[in-house]
Design a protein around this motif. Sequence first.
Motif, PDB file in Angstrom:
ATOM      1  N   LEU A  52      -7.475   4.868  -2.565  1.00 43.22           N
ATOM      2  CA  LEU A  52      -6.156   4.464  -2.078  1.00 43.22           C
ATOM      3  C   LEU A  52      -5.145   4.467  -3.222  1.00 43.22           C
ATOM      4  CD1 LEU A  52      -7.192   1.584   0.360  1.00 43.22           C
ATOM      5  CD2 LEU A  52      -6.675   3.961   0.902  1.00 43.22           C
ATOM      6  N   THR A  53      -4.617   5.654  -3.527  1.00 40.82           N
ATOM      7  CA  THR A  53      -3.592   5.763  -4.575  1.00 40.82           C
ATOM      8  C   THR A  53      -2.395   6.514  -4.002  1.00 40.82           C
ATOM      9  OG1 THR A  53      -4.654   7.769  -5.390  1.00 40.82           O
ATOM     10  CG2 THR A  53      -5.182   5.731  -6.543  1.00 40.82           C
ATOM     11  N   TYR A  54      -1.224   6.323  -4.633  1.00 41.16           N
ATOM     12  CA  TYR A  54       0.019   6.888  -4.093  1.00 41.16           C
ATOM     13  C   TYR A  54       0.761   7.648  -5.188  1.00 41.16           C
ATOM     14  CZ  TYR A  54      -1.370   3.102  -1.073  1.00 41.16           C
ATOM     15  OH  TYR A  54      -2.126   2.258  -0.302  1.00 41.16           O
ATOM     16  N   GLY A  55       1.533   8.645  -4.745  1.00 48.01           N
ATOM     17  CA  GLY A  55       2.357   9.400  -5.694  1.00 48.01           C
ATOM     18  C   GLY A  55       1.496  10.068  -6.743  1.00 48.01           C
ATOM     19  N   ASP A  56       1.907   9.922  -8.005  1.00 51.87           N
ATOM     20  CA  ASP A  56       1.180  10.584  -9.100  1.00 51.87           C
ATOM     21  C   ASP A  56      -0.059   9.825  -9.539  1.00 51.87           C
ATOM     22  OD1 ASP A  56       3.166  12.404  -9.153  1.00 51.87           O
ATOM     23  OD2 ASP A  56       4.287  11.448 -10.811  1.00 51.87           O
ATOM     24  N   VAL A 111      -5.273   9.815   7.243  1.00 55.27           N
ATOM     25  CA  VAL A 111      -4.328   9.228   8.195  1.00 55.27           C
ATOM     26  C   VAL A 111      -3.994   7.794   7.780  1.00 55.27           C
ATOM     27  CG1 VAL A 111      -4.057   8.482  10.609  1.00 55.27           C
ATOM     28  CG2 VAL A 111      -5.131  10.694  10.103  1.00 55.27           C
ATOM     29  N   MET A 112      -5.021   7.016   7.428  1.00 56.15           N
ATOM     30  CA  MET A 112      -4.784   5.612   7.048  1.00 56.15           C
ATOM     31  C   MET A 112      -3.986   5.546   5.741  1.00 56.15           C
ATOM     32  SD  MET A 112      -8.237   3.578   8.196  1.00 56.15           S
ATOM     33  CE  MET A 112      -9.535   4.666   7.635  1.00 56.15           C
ATOM     34  N   LYS A 113      -4.331   6.450   4.822  1.00 53.38           N
ATOM     35  CA  LYS A 113      -3.643   6.458   3.530  1.00 53.38           C
ATOM     36  C   LYS A 113      -2.152   6.785   3.712  1.00 53.38           C
ATOM     37  CE  LYS A 113      -4.239   8.636  -0.818  1.00 53.38           C
ATOM     38  NZ  LYS A 113      -5.001   9.457  -1.730  1.00 53.38           N
ATOM     39  N   ALA A 114      -1.874   7.714   4.616  1.00 53.16           N
ATOM     40  CA  ALA A 114      -0.466   8.076   4.870  1.00 53.16           C
ATOM     41  C   ALA A 114       0.289   6.861   5.426  1.00 53.16           C
ATOM     42  CB  ALA A 114      -0.398   9.251   5.844  1.00 53.16           C
ATOM     43  N   GLN A 115      -0.374   6.091   6.256  1.00 52.48           N
ATOM     44  CA  GLN A 115       0.259   4.880   6.798  1.00 52.48           C
ATOM     45  C   GLN A 115       0.539   3.878   5.681  1.00 52.48           C
ATOM     46  OE1 GLN A 115       1.294   3.844   9.876  1.00 52.48           O
ATOM     47  NE2 GLN A 115       1.027   5.982  10.424  1.00 52.48           N
ATOM     48  N   PHE A 116      -0.464   3.682   4.826  1.00 57.72           N
ATOM     49  CA  PHE A 116      -0.271   2.748   3.703  1.00 57.72           C
ATOM     50  C   PHE A 116       0.893   3.215   2.828  1.00 57.72           C
ATOM     51  CE2 PHE A 116      -5.007   1.579   4.017  1.00 57.72           C
ATOM     52  CZ  PHE A 116      -4.739   0.394   4.652  1.00 57.72           C
ATOM     53  N   PRO A 158       3.427  -0.587  -6.660  1.00 60.80           N
ATOM     54  CA  PRO A 158       1.976  -0.436  -6.809  1.00 60.80           C
ATOM     55  C   PRO A 158       1.567   1.038  -6.759  1.00 60.80           C
ATOM     56  CG  PRO A 158       2.541  -1.240  -4.597  1.00 60.80           C
ATOM     57  CD  PRO A 158       3.821  -1.175  -5.363  1.00 60.80           C
ATOM     58  N   GLY A 159       0.736   1.461  -7.702  1.00 63.56           N
ATOM     59  CA  GLY A 159       0.241   2.842  -7.710  1.00 63.56           C
ATOM     60  C   GLY A 159      -0.938   3.025  -6.774  1.00 63.56           C
ATOM     61  N   GLY A 160      -1.581   1.915  -6.403  1.00 62.13           N
ATOM     62  CA  GLY A 160      -2.752   2.018  -5.531  1.00 62.13           C
ATOM     63  C   GLY A 160      -2.994   0.720  -4.791  1.00 62.13           C
ATOM     64  N   ALA A 161      -4.113   0.678  -4.052  1.00 66.53           N
ATOM     65  CA  ALA A 161      -4.486  -0.469  -3.200  1.00 66.53           C
ATOM     66  C   ALA A 161      -3.398  -0.709  -2.154  1.00 66.53           C
ATOM     67  CB  ALA A 161      -4.786  -1.716  -4.036  1.00 66.53           C
ATOM     68  N   PHE A 162      -3.292  -1.923  -1.622  1.00 67.54           N
ATOM     69  CA  PHE A 162      -2.239  -2.158  -0.620  1.00 67.54           C
ATOM     70  C   PHE A 162      -1.604  -3.531  -0.794  1.00 67.54           C
ATOM     71  CE2 PHE A 162      -6.438  -1.776   1.742  1.00 67.54           C
ATOM     72  CZ  PHE A 162      -6.823  -3.094   1.588  1.00 67.54           C
ATOM     73  N   TYR A 163      -1.197  -3.784  -2.059  1.00 67.11           N
ATOM     74  CA  TYR A 163      -0.583  -5.072  -2.368  1.00 67.11           C
ATOM     75  C   TYR A 163       0.712  -4.884  -3.140  1.00 67.11           C
ATOM     76  CZ  TYR A 163      -5.443  -6.265  -1.561  1.00 67.11           C
ATOM     77  OH  TYR A 163      -6.699  -6.365  -1.014  1.00 67.11           O
ATOM     78  N   ALA A 164       1.668  -5.787  -2.873  1.00 66.31           N
ATOM     79  CA  ALA A 164       2.872  -5.875  -3.699  1.00 66.31           C
ATOM     80  C   ALA A 164       2.797  -7.233  -4.390  1.00 66.31           C
ATOM     81  CB  ALA A 164       4.109  -5.780  -2.831  1.00 66.31           C
ATOM     82  N   ALA A 213       3.749 -13.920  -6.185  1.00 68.99           N
ATOM     83  CA  ALA A 213       3.161 -14.080  -4.852  1.00 68.99           C
ATOM     84  C   ALA A 213       2.697 -12.703  -4.402  1.00 68.99           C
ATOM     85  CB  ALA A 213       4.185 -14.646  -3.874  1.00 68.99           C
ATOM     86  N   ARG A 214       1.489 -12.640  -3.866  1.00 66.53           N
ATOM     87  CA  ARG A 214       0.949 -11.349  -3.437  1.00 66.53           C
ATOM     88  C   ARG A 214       1.157 -11.143  -1.948  1.00 66.53           C
ATOM     89  NH1 ARG A 214      -5.270  -9.839  -2.612  1.00 66.53           N
ATOM     90  NH2 ARG A 214      -4.711 -10.825  -0.622  1.00 66.53           N
ATOM     91  N   MET A 215       1.706  -9.975  -1.633  1.00 64.74           N
ATOM     92  CA  MET A 215       1.857  -9.601  -0.229  1.00 64.74           C
ATOM     93  C   MET A 215       0.939  -8.412   0.044  1.00 64.74           C
ATOM     94  SD  MET A 215       5.164  -8.003   1.658  1.00 64.74           S
ATOM     95  CE  MET A 215       5.612  -9.385   2.669  1.00 64.74           C
ATOM     96  N   SER A 216       0.076  -8.544   1.036  1.00 67.48           N
ATOM     97  CA  SER A 216      -0.752  -7.395   1.425  1.00 67.48           C
ATOM     98  C   SER A 216       0.016  -6.611   2.480  1.00 67.48           C
ATOM     99  CB  SER A 216      -2.070  -7.910   2.002  1.00 67.48           C
ATOM    100  OG  SER A 216      -2.656  -6.912   2.810  1.00 67.48           O
ATOM    101  N   PHE A 217       0.134  -5.284   2.272  1.00 68.93           N
ATOM    102  CA  PHE A 217       0.811  -4.502   3.315  1.00 68.93           C
ATOM    103  C   PHE A 217      -0.197  -3.732   4.164  1.00 68.93           C
ATOM    104  CE2 PHE A 217       1.595  -2.246  -0.751  1.00 68.93           C
ATOM    105  CZ  PHE A 217       1.063  -0.988  -0.503  1.00 68.93           C
ATOM    106  N   ALA A 218      -1.406  -4.276   4.236  1.00 69.42           N
ATOM    107  CA  ALA A 218      -2.414  -3.709   5.137  1.00 69.42           C
ATOM    108  C   ALA A 218      -2.234  -4.323   6.522  1.00 69.42           C
ATOM    109  CB  ALA A 218      -3.809  -3.970   4.584  1.00 69.42           C
TER     110      ALA A 218
END
Length: 397
Positions: free
Chosen positions: A210-214, A293-298, A320-326, A373-378
């Motif tokens: 679960l990584t995004y962008g570069d 598909v799930m990764k595109a949603q994340f 965040p470069g990966g996972a699903f947290y801000a 504060a951690r927000m999960s965007f899952a």
Amino acid sequence: MPLQLAERSNLIEPSATLAMGAEAKRLKAQGLEILDFALGEPDFDTPQNIQDAAFRAIKEGKTHYTPPAGIPELRQAVARHYTGRESLPTDASQVVISNGAKHSIHNALMAVCGHGDEVIIPAPYWVSYSDLVKLTGASPIVVPTTEESGFKLTPDQFLQAVTPRTRLLMLNSPSNPTGVVYSRGELEALADAVLETEVGVLSDEIYEQLTYGDAESTCFAALRPGLSDRTITISGVSKTYAMTGWRIGWSVAPAGVAKFMADLQSQETSNPCSVSQWAALEAIVGPQDSVGVMKAQFAKRREYVMERISRLPDVTCAPPGGAFYAFMNVSRHFNRSLRGITVSDSTSFCMAALNTARVALVMGSAFGAEGYARMSFATSMETIERGFDALEEFLAS
Ligand SMILES: Cc1ncc(COP(=O)(O)O)c(C=O)c1O
């Protein structure tokens, strides 16, 4: 005389993320609607082909004890993953399948740490690390990293923390809670520093896909010759395949360590759930389109979350470069009154957000990082939108 708890009971706290989730559930049970960003679990259903494999396993009678370290088919599939994708020659005997990655981490720590040992944990860290270390009798040595340094441990920080008692360094990239992904170069520099010492590494790579962008995840053990002899790699199916409830994780360790972990597991739990193991096998060797598909949603949610955070008053967050947290810096709100509640730290901030805005976040202090504060965007886009509307109003109060 009532039954007394062992001294060990003082060593651990209930997992803060689960505790926050439980508090949110308690309010929900009272009929209140909670916008829940506390739990780190994908909101998607487990993909159909994986569900089908589980039903097949049940129907075919694969419902008995399995070997303690897991079914050979799954151990071999995991070994092939590392040998092929990560170019790390791995034998199935090095792989132990456990009841989730959390259990793999527990077994790994039990295998190599004990009383008097030290384990270096860069903060912010995943909530369970320090308590799992304490359970072994070892001491967590928490090394804080800063937002300015991208929440990354530097080789110098690592070397300064090493003592003759240090047994392990715990790494987690992509990271929970920050979403930070170390670059290959940064991990190589850390690997070189590790190789100057006798210290081993536990590399938790549960968010590897679960990584995004570069950003790209890197298998730490494969970075330098000899590193795999002292590294335990942890991963599993929970996050990538939306399989949190199936409880399948794994470790890849030097053969002797893997053997002990399997023996330990044979005494503790006999084996991980047989049906879940067959489902996990399908997850790894079956079609991978659902992951995309799930990764595109994340990725879409991540974009939206970053845009909304940029509009929140006095809140900052590194993308965040990966996972699903801000991991939001909310410290500028401390010593202010929000909805009539004086907020003094990340716990009071999150409690005020939960009780007045009905938004469940997790306090940074649970991850060894006060001020955040951690927000999960899952969670669904609709919940995210409404959550930010509520947070905006809360912070403006
Ligand atoms: C960094 C990290 N490691 C391990 C785990 C545990 O995963 P599992 O559900 O497979 O036990 C989690 C789950 O939140 C995690 O965030």
